[in-house]
Design a protein around this motif. Structure first.
Motif, PDB file in Angstrom:
ATOM      1  N   MET A   1       0.853  -1.171   0.000  1.00 31.50           N
ATOM      2  CA  MET A   1       0.000   0.000   0.000  1.00 31.50           C
ATOM      3  C   MET A   1       0.896   1.229   0.000  1.00 31.50           C
ATOM      4  SD  MET A   1      -3.086   1.087   2.615  1.00 31.50           S
ATOM      5  CE  MET A   1      -2.164   1.393   4.089  1.00 31.50           C
ATOM      6  N   GLN A   4      -1.320   7.600   0.850  1.00 32.41           N
ATOM      7  CA  GLN A   4      -2.728   7.898   0.604  1.00 32.41           C
ATOM      8  C   GLN A   4      -3.002   9.369   0.877  1.00 32.41           C
ATOM      9  OE1 GLN A   4      -4.831   5.423  -0.535  1.00 32.41           O
ATOM     10  NE2 GLN A   4      -2.971   4.212  -0.570  1.00 32.41           N
ATOM     11  N   VAL A  95     -10.992   3.975   5.413  1.00 33.12           N
ATOM     12  CA  VAL A  95      -9.563   4.207   5.231  1.00 33.12           C
ATOM     13  C   VAL A  95      -9.206   3.696   3.839  1.00 33.12           C
ATOM     14  CG1 VAL A  95      -7.262   3.780   6.152  1.00 33.12           C
ATOM     15  CG2 VAL A  95      -9.230   3.830   7.708  1.00 33.12           C
ATOM     16  N   ASP A  97      -7.761   2.102   0.574  1.00 37.06           N
ATOM     17  CA  ASP A  97      -6.891   0.947   0.321  1.00 37.06           C
ATOM     18  C   ASP A  97      -6.627   0.095   1.559  1.00 37.06           C
ATOM     19  OD1 ASP A  97      -6.737   1.601  -2.349  1.00 37.06           O
ATOM     20  OD2 ASP A  97      -4.791   2.581  -2.181  1.00 37.06           O
ATOM     21  N   PHE A  98      -7.400   0.286   2.620  1.00 38.22           N
ATOM     22  CA  PHE A  98      -7.250  -0.483   3.846  1.00 38.22           C
ATOM     23  C   PHE A  98      -8.548  -1.189   4.163  1.00 38.22           C
ATOM     24  CE2 PHE A  98      -7.192  -0.656   8.604  1.00 38.22           C
ATOM     25  CZ  PHE A  98      -6.138  -1.546   8.739  1.00 38.22           C
ATOM     26  N   GLY A  99      -9.629  -0.396   4.310  1.00 36.95           N
ATOM     27  CA  GLY A  99     -10.921  -0.990   4.589  1.00 36.95           C
ATOM     28  C   GLY A  99     -11.852  -0.043   5.298  1.00 36.95           C
ATOM     29  N   THR A 100     -12.960  -0.595   5.763  1.00 33.54           N
ATOM     30  CA  THR A 100     -13.989   0.180   6.447  1.00 33.54           C
ATOM     31  C   THR A 100     -14.202  -0.369   7.850  1.00 33.54           C
ATOM     32  OG1 THR A 100     -15.116   0.644   4.365  1.00 33.54           O
ATOM     33  CG2 THR A 100     -16.411   0.908   6.377  1.00 33.54           C
ATOM     34  N   VAL A 136     -12.254  -5.471   4.736  1.00 36.45           N
ATOM     35  CA  VAL A 136     -11.091  -5.165   3.914  1.00 36.45           C
ATOM     36  C   VAL A 136     -11.537  -4.501   2.611  1.00 36.45           C
ATOM     37  CG1 VAL A 136      -9.117  -6.175   2.686  1.00 36.45           C
ATOM     38  CG2 VAL A 136      -9.814  -7.104   4.888  1.00 36.45           C
TER      39      VAL A 136
END
Length: 138
Positions: A1, A4, A95, A97-100, A136
């Protein structure tokens, strides 16, 4: 990643209406912190008198904070209503490219400020009030 953009980190509040969540308007900074209490099980037989912790026994919590400019948007109204009612409602933190992250939070701090030569700003603090789920990013 890779790196961001901070503006892509979104805080959303459940409106309780069809369509679900609305992004909190005007936020310039957002932060989430996860904490877990430790449970000390050290006793006289602990190797080298080093502290020992009990895995998985402590209370976990998440704190969210943010600050920005007051916009008097739909989300501002929802925040005010929830704060003064002491409500616990679902929130999302996206977030990139990370997730919710999603779950119940209570607003624990709501501050408004302004100066004679600037805009009205606000700060918000949330504390988790139940289990937080993580999805994710696809």
């Amino acid at each position: 990643m890779g790196a961001q953009k901070g503006k892509d980190l979104l805080l959303k509040v459940d409106t309780g209406m069809p369509g679900g969540y609305v992004t909190v308007a005007g936020l310039r900074t957002k932060k989430i912190a996860f904490n877990s209490q430790s449970v000390d099980v050290t006793d006289q037989d602990s190797a080298g008198r080093w502290r020992e912790l009990l895995a998985g026994a402590g209370v976990q919590r998440a704190s969210v904070s943010g600050s920005g400019i007051f916009k008097d948007a739909q989300s501002d109204t929802k925040i005010r209503e929830n704060f003064f009612a002491g409500s616990i409602v679902n929130w999302q933190l996206i977030v990139p490219d990370f997730g919710t992250l999603q779950g119940p939070f209570q607003i624990t701090a709501l501050e408004y400020s302004g100066s004679h030569d600037g805009e009205v700003g606000f700060e918000i603090g949330l504390e988790s009030a139940g289990q937080i789920s993580f999805t994710v990013a696809a």
